[in-house]
Design a protein around this motif. Structure first.
Motif, mmCIF file in Angstrom:
data_model
loop_
_atom_site.group_PDB
_atom_site.id
_atom_site.type_symbol
_atom_site.label_atom_id
_atom_site.label_comp_id
_atom_site.label_asym_id
_atom_site.label_seq_id
_atom_site.Cartn_x
_atom_site.Cartn_y
_atom_site.Cartn_z
ATOM 1 N N ASP A 110 0.808 -1.217 0.000
ATOM 2 C CA ASP A 110 0.000 0.000 0.000
ATOM 3 C C ASP A 110 0.844 1.272 0.000
ATOM 4 O O ASP A 110 0.318 2.366 0.132
ATOM 5 C CB ASP A 110 -0.953 -0.005 1.200
ATOM 6 C CG ASP A 110 -0.229 -0.062 2.533
ATOM 7 O OD1 ASP A 110 0.991 -0.343 2.554
ATOM 8 O OD2 ASP A 110 -0.891 0.168 3.564
ATOM 9 N N LYS A 111 2.140 1.165 -0.165
ATOM 10 C CA LYS A 111 3.025 2.329 -0.145
ATOM 11 C C LYS A 111 3.203 2.886 -1.561
ATOM 12 O O LYS A 111 4.294 2.858 -2.121
ATOM 13 C CB LYS A 111 4.362 1.941 0.475
ATOM 14 C CG LYS A 111 4.234 1.444 1.901
ATOM 15 C CD LYS A 111 5.575 0.917 2.395
ATOM 16 C CE LYS A 111 5.414 0.169 3.676
ATOM 17 N NZ LYS A 111 4.924 -1.196 3.504
ATOM 18 N N THR A 136 8.445 -9.970 -19.756
ATOM 19 C CA THR A 136 7.011 -10.233 -19.634
ATOM 20 C C THR A 136 6.471 -9.818 -18.273
ATOM 21 O O THR A 136 5.256 -9.807 -18.070
ATOM 22 C CB THR A 136 6.694 -11.724 -19.888
ATOM 23 O OG1 THR A 136 7.432 -12.513 -18.967
ATOM 24 C CG2 THR A 136 7.045 -12.116 -21.312
ATOM 25 N N ASP A 137 7.358 -9.462 -17.358
ATOM 26 C CA ASP A 137 6.931 -8.988 -16.042
ATOM 27 C C ASP A 137 6.726 -7.474 -16.006
ATOM 28 O O ASP A 137 6.431 -6.915 -14.947
ATOM 29 C CB ASP A 137 7.955 -9.388 -14.972
ATOM 30 C CG ASP A 137 8.042 -10.890 -14.800
ATOM 31 O OD1 ASP A 137 6.995 -11.554 -14.862
ATOM 32 O OD2 ASP A 137 9.161 -11.395 -14.605
ATOM 33 N N LEU A 138 6.869 -6.811 -17.136
ATOM 34 C CA LEU A 138 6.536 -5.388 -17.232
ATOM 35 C C LEU A 138 5.047 -5.286 -17.523
ATOM 36 O O LEU A 138 4.555 -5.854 -18.490
ATOM 37 C CB LEU A 138 7.334 -4.701 -18.335
ATOM 38 C CG LEU A 138 8.811 -4.509 -18.060
ATOM 39 C CD1 LEU A 138 9.507 -3.960 -19.302
ATOM 40 C CD2 LEU A 138 9.030 -3.587 -16.873
ATOM 41 N N LYS A 139 4.331 -4.570 -16.669
ATOM 42 C CA LYS A 139 2.878 -4.458 -16.789
ATOM 43 C C LYS A 139 2.474 -2.991 -16.864
ATOM 44 O O LYS A 139 3.174 -2.111 -16.362
ATOM 45 C CB LYS A 139 2.191 -5.079 -15.557
ATOM 46 C CG LYS A 139 2.682 -6.463 -15.174
ATOM 47 C CD LYS A 139 2.191 -7.512 -16.126
ATOM 48 C CE LYS A 139 2.628 -8.891 -15.646
ATOM 49 N NZ LYS A 139 2.686 -9.862 -16.666
ATOM 50 N N ALA A 140 1.329 -2.750 -17.445
ATOM 51 C CA ALA A 140 0.749 -1.406 -17.399
ATOM 52 C C ALA A 140 0.294 -1.143 -15.967
ATOM 53 O O ALA A 140 -0.124 -2.061 -15.259
ATOM 54 C CB ALA A 140 -0.431 -1.310 -18.361
ATOM 55 N N LEU A 141 0.393 0.091 -15.542
ATOM 56 C CA LEU A 141 -0.033 0.451 -14.187
ATOM 57 C C LEU A 141 -1.554 0.350 -14.087
ATOM 58 O O LEU A 141 -2.281 0.871 -14.927
ATOM 59 C CB LEU A 141 0.408 1.867 -13.853
ATOM 60 C CG LEU A 141 0.017 2.384 -12.478
ATOM 61 C CD1 LEU A 141 0.753 1.614 -11.387
ATOM 62 C CD2 LEU A 141 0.313 3.862 -12.358
ATOM 63 N N ASN A 142 -2.023 -0.311 -13.050
ATOM 64 C CA ASN A 142 -3.451 -0.424 -12.797
ATOM 65 C C ASN A 142 -3.841 0.703 -11.839
ATOM 66 O O ASN A 142 -3.648 0.600 -10.628
ATOM 67 C CB ASN A 142 -3.761 -1.795 -12.191
ATOM 68 C CG ASN A 142 -5.239 -1.988 -11.940
ATOM 69 O OD1 ASN A 142 -5.998 -1.038 -11.774
ATOM 70 N ND2 ASN A 142 -5.653 -3.236 -11.892
ATOM 71 N N ALA A 143 -4.373 1.792 -12.389
ATOM 72 C CA ALA A 143 -4.707 2.971 -11.581
ATOM 73 C C ALA A 143 -5.737 2.646 -10.500
ATOM 74 O O ALA A 143 -5.657 3.169 -9.384
ATOM 75 C CB ALA A 143 -5.219 4.093 -12.480
ATOM 76 N N ALA A 145 -6.051 -0.124 -8.849
ATOM 77 C CA ALA A 145 -5.361 -0.809 -7.752
ATOM 78 C C ALA A 145 -4.590 0.185 -6.893
ATOM 79 O O ALA A 145 -4.539 0.055 -5.662
ATOM 80 C CB ALA A 145 -4.420 -1.886 -8.303
ATOM 81 N N VAL A 146 -4.017 1.205 -7.514
ATOM 82 C CA VAL A 146 -3.282 2.227 -6.766
ATOM 83 C C VAL A 146 -4.232 3.019 -5.881
ATOM 84 O O VAL A 146 -3.976 3.245 -4.702
ATOM 85 C CB VAL A 146 -2.512 3.173 -7.723
ATOM 86 C CG1 VAL A 146 -1.923 4.358 -6.985
ATOM 87 C CG2 VAL A 146 -1.420 2.392 -8.454
ATOM 88 N N VAL A 147 -5.357 3.422 -6.441
ATOM 89 C CA VAL A 147 -6.356 4.159 -5.660
ATOM 90 C C VAL A 147 -6.876 3.289 -4.521
ATOM 91 O O VAL A 147 -7.000 3.763 -3.381
ATOM 92 C CB VAL A 147 -7.517 4.645 -6.563
ATOM 93 C CG1 VAL A 147 -8.661 5.199 -5.731
ATOM 94 C CG2 VAL A 147 -7.014 5.685 -7.559
ATOM 95 N N HIS A 148 -7.122 2.046 -4.783
ATOM 96 C CA HIS A 148 -7.597 1.125 -3.746
ATOM 97 C C HIS A 148 -6.562 1.018 -2.621
ATOM 98 O O HIS A 148 -6.911 1.048 -1.432
ATOM 99 C CB HIS A 148 -7.873 -0.248 -4.355
ATOM 100 C CG HIS A 148 -8.460 -1.239 -3.408
ATOM 101 N ND1 HIS A 148 -8.142 -1.323 -2.069
ATOM 102 C CD2 HIS A 148 -9.361 -2.228 -3.586
ATOM 103 C CE1 HIS A 148 -8.788 -2.290 -1.497
ATOM 104 N NE2 HIS A 148 -9.554 -2.862 -2.394
ATOM 105 N N ALA A 149 -5.268 0.909 -2.981
ATOM 106 C CA ALA A 149 -4.212 0.814 -1.977
ATOM 107 C C ALA A 149 -4.146 2.077 -1.127
ATOM 108 O O ALA A 149 -3.901 2.025 0.082
ATOM 109 C CB ALA A 149 -2.869 0.559 -2.651
#
Length: 152
Positions: A110-111, A136-143, A145-149
């Motif tokens: 959550d940081k 393959t471990d590079l992912k688009a940021l899930n906004a 999920a960030v807001v939820h955190a």
């Protein structure tokens, strides 16, 4: 398939990048990633070489790669790195950072405040987050999920 074009250490980075781009063009390869790892913002010769590489090769995109684990230190690194690129450029309108890649993003829970600060301060997006050791471990940021955190 990912091909590696390398010429060793201690050579002119701008020239090697130019050779790699020419090789890619001749080989009908349409994406070239130029890894300039180890360029600390306070190392003037390396930052000068990076500014030259950008000026000479005119890349479409310049990404800052930082580690998510370091928190607000990453914000400081990013700001100083971007400023060093501008300071060491020999052009009046230097090409600075266009986006951010944050590695080890899967370990911060959550940081996420530093990630938000990085985009706010620079106005640049987080293009990818790293969640492992391979491409393959590079992912688009899930906004979401960030807001939820942040709301926990």
């Amino acid at each position: 398939m990912v091909q590696l074009y390398e010429k060793g250490y201690g050579k002119d980075a701008a020239g090697i990048a130019m050779e790699a781009i020419r090789y890619a063009s001749d080989s009908k390869i349409d994406v070239v990633l130029i890894d300039t790892a180890g360029r600390m913002q306070d190392n003037e010769p390396l930052m000068r070489a990076l500014a030259k590489l950008i000026k000479v090769n005119e890349p479409d995109t310049v990404l800052f790669v930082g580690e998510a684990l370091v928190g607000n230190e990453a914000v400081d690194q990013l700001v100083k790195f971007n400023q060093a690129l501008a300071d060491h450029s020999s052009t009046s309108n230097p090409h600075t950072i266009d986006g951010i890649v944050l590695t080890k993003f899967d370990t911060i829970d959550d940081k996420v405040g530093a990630a938000i600060s990085m985009t706010y301060i620079t106005g640049q997006p987080i293009v990818f987050v790293g969640t492992g050791q391979t491409y393959t471990d590079l992912k688009a940021l899930n906004a979401n999920a960030v807001v939820h955190a942040l709301m926990k």
